[in-house]
Motif scaffolding. Structure first.
Motif, PDB file in Angstrom:
ATOM      1  N   LYS A 120       0.843  -1.217  -0.010  1.00 35.85           N
ATOM      2  CA  LYS A 120      -0.094   0.084  -0.051  1.00 35.85           C
ATOM      3  C   LYS A 120       0.747   1.212  -0.026  1.00 35.85           C
ATOM      4  CE  LYS A 120      -4.038  -1.867   2.481  1.00 35.85           C
ATOM      5  NZ  LYS A 120      -4.862  -1.707   3.438  1.00 35.85           N
ATOM      6  N   ARG A 121       0.418   2.268  -0.710  1.00 38.32           N
ATOM      7  CA  ARG A 121       0.788   3.496  -0.932  1.00 38.32           C
ATOM      8  C   ARG A 121       2.532   3.675  -1.459  1.00 38.32           C
ATOM      9  NH1 ARG A 121      -1.393   2.976   3.722  1.00 38.32           N
ATOM     10  NH2 ARG A 121       0.663   2.717   5.048  1.00 38.32           N
ATOM     11  N   TRP A 153      -1.482  -6.183  -4.769  1.00 37.76           N
ATOM     12  CA  TRP A 153      -0.851  -7.229  -5.116  1.00 37.76           C
ATOM     13  C   TRP A 153      -1.628  -8.601  -5.830  1.00 37.76           C
ATOM     14  CZ3 TRP A 153       4.374  -8.422  -5.533  1.00 37.76           C
ATOM     15  CH2 TRP A 153       5.237  -7.697  -4.831  1.00 37.76           C
ATOM     16  N   LEU A 154      -1.506  -9.186  -6.866  1.00 38.37           N
ATOM     17  CA  LEU A 154      -2.184 -10.236  -7.251  1.00 38.37           C
ATOM     18  C   LEU A 154      -1.587 -11.350  -6.542  1.00 38.37           C
ATOM     19  CD1 LEU A 154      -1.800 -10.016 -11.263  1.00 38.37           C
ATOM     20  CD2 LEU A 154      -4.019  -9.299  -9.674  1.00 38.37           C
ATOM     21  N   THR A 186      14.154  -8.891   1.089  1.00 40.33           N
ATOM     22  CA  THR A 186      12.681  -8.485   1.110  1.00 40.33           C
ATOM     23  C   THR A 186      12.546  -7.333   0.062  1.00 40.33           C
ATOM     24  OG1 THR A 186      12.883  -6.776   2.988  1.00 40.33           O
ATOM     25  CG2 THR A 186      12.383  -9.019   3.796  1.00 40.33           C
ATOM     26  N   PHE A 187      11.274  -7.474  -0.353  1.00 37.92           N
ATOM     27  CA  PHE A 187      10.834  -6.572  -1.611  1.00 37.92           C
ATOM     28  C   PHE A 187       9.337  -6.148  -1.128  1.00 37.92           C
ATOM     29  CE2 PHE A 187      13.780  -9.544  -3.555  1.00 37.92           C
ATOM     30  CZ  PHE A 187      14.595  -8.757  -3.853  1.00 37.92           C
ATOM     31  N   GLN A 188       9.301  -4.763  -1.598  1.00 35.97           N
ATOM     32  CA  GLN A 188       7.913  -4.243  -1.289  1.00 35.97           C
ATOM     33  C   GLN A 188       7.137  -3.856  -2.941  1.00 35.97           C
ATOM     34  OE1 GLN A 188      10.821  -2.369  -0.071  1.00 35.97           O
ATOM     35  NE2 GLN A 188      10.602  -3.909   1.429  1.00 35.97           N
ATOM     36  N   LYS A 206      13.099  -3.195  -3.765  1.00 39.72           N
ATOM     37  CA  LYS A 206      12.960  -2.470  -2.618  1.00 39.72           C
ATOM     38  C   LYS A 206      12.509  -1.147  -2.570  1.00 39.72           C
ATOM     39  CE  LYS A 206      16.309  -4.820   0.491  1.00 39.72           C
ATOM     40  NZ  LYS A 206      15.214  -4.833   1.494  1.00 39.72           N
ATOM     41  N   VAL A 207      11.483  -0.756  -1.861  1.00 38.17           N
ATOM     42  CA  VAL A 207      11.117   0.589  -1.857  1.00 38.17           C
ATOM     43  C   VAL A 207      11.129   1.317  -0.736  1.00 38.17           C
ATOM     44  CG1 VAL A 207       9.179   2.205  -2.423  1.00 38.17           C
ATOM     45  CG2 VAL A 207       9.415   0.173  -3.704  1.00 38.17           C
ATOM     46  N   ILE A 208      11.880   2.332  -0.404  1.00 41.62           N
ATOM     47  CA  ILE A 208      12.253   2.922   0.666  1.00 41.62           C
ATOM     48  C   ILE A 208      11.636   4.213   1.093  1.00 41.62           C
ATOM     49  CG2 ILE A 208      14.136   3.898   2.550  1.00 41.62           C
ATOM     50  CD1 ILE A 208      16.105   1.974   1.144  1.00 41.62           C
ATOM     51  N   VAL A 209      10.662   4.521   1.868  1.00 41.16           N
ATOM     52  CA  VAL A 209       9.977   5.762   2.057  1.00 41.16           C
ATOM     53  C   VAL A 209      10.477   6.244   3.188  1.00 41.16           C
ATOM     54  CG1 VAL A 209       8.096   5.016   0.670  1.00 41.16           C
ATOM     55  CG2 VAL A 209       8.044   4.297   3.213  1.00 41.16           C
TER      56      VAL A 209
END
Length: 198
Positions: free
Chosen positions: A68-69, A81-82, A99-101, A195-198
């Motif tokens: 999410k987001r 996600w499917l 880990t992956f987002q 990876k997505v770092i927010v």
């Protein structure tokens, strides 16, 4: 002069600190099912990007799924996600310990579809992270070149069902591409877990 990425004893020329290649991560029957599902259900879109100070239409279709987001490099909000993509993410995380987002899907419809030389953008300013890339469908040549010496080039054939783990250090010193092909090509979908770092 482009060289093969493996030597005669099937060892990677570039060190494991840069990448890791696993053929047959997904078997053909599972791959066929997932490929058909994605072709039929993903809301594929063609996007515009800025290259060399010009706005161009990407010669492929894409979609972005994730937590999410989360947003991708183009600031698109992630689709939920499917189940099949989430299950594959968990398998890759178990296999790699990373880990992956999110996952960026690229759909290469034929040999005219491509992606130009590039290094993936920073996940956060100054931070390059690992990317796990799964290939389904048509085998395509994946090219690498050194940012400092464009004559230093390598190529690998991304086999159906293969997993290529590109380490963060690869993005710092190397560029990659999928070139257009003069040989007829069938559909290929590439799934790049990020990876997505927010």
């Amino acid at each position: 002069m482009q060289q093969k990425l493996f030597n005669d004893t099937a060892q990677l020329i570039l060190p494991e600190a840069l990448l890791q290649y696993t053929p047959g991560f997904i078997n053909r029957a599972e791959g066929d099912q997932l490929l058909e599902l994605l072709l039929q259900t993903v809301p594929w879109q063609q996007h515009t990007v800025i290259m060399y100070d010009k706005e161009v239409v990407t010669p492929r279709l894409s979609a972005w799924y994730g937590d999410k987001r989360q947003r991708d490099e183009g600031k698109r909000e992630a689709l939920p996600w499917l189940p099949e993509l989430y299950d594959l993410k968990k398998r890759i995380e178990h296999f790699t310990g990373i880990t992956f987002q999110g996952v960026l899907l690229n759909y290469y419809r034929d040999g005219n579809d491509s992606v130009a030389w590039h290094a993936d953008k920073d996940t956060a300013p100054g931070i390059k992270t690992d990317i796990a890339s799964v290939s389904l469908g048509q085998e395509r040549s994946f090219d690498f070149r050194s940012k400092n010496d464009h004559k230093q080039q390598y190529a690998i054939k991304l086999e159906y069902g293969s997993l290529l783990l590109m380490k963060g250090a690869l993005q710092k010193g190397w560029e990659h591409r999928i070139a257009k092909s003069t040989v007829p090509m069938k559909a290929r979908i590439n799934l790049t877990f990020r990876k997505v770092i927010v």
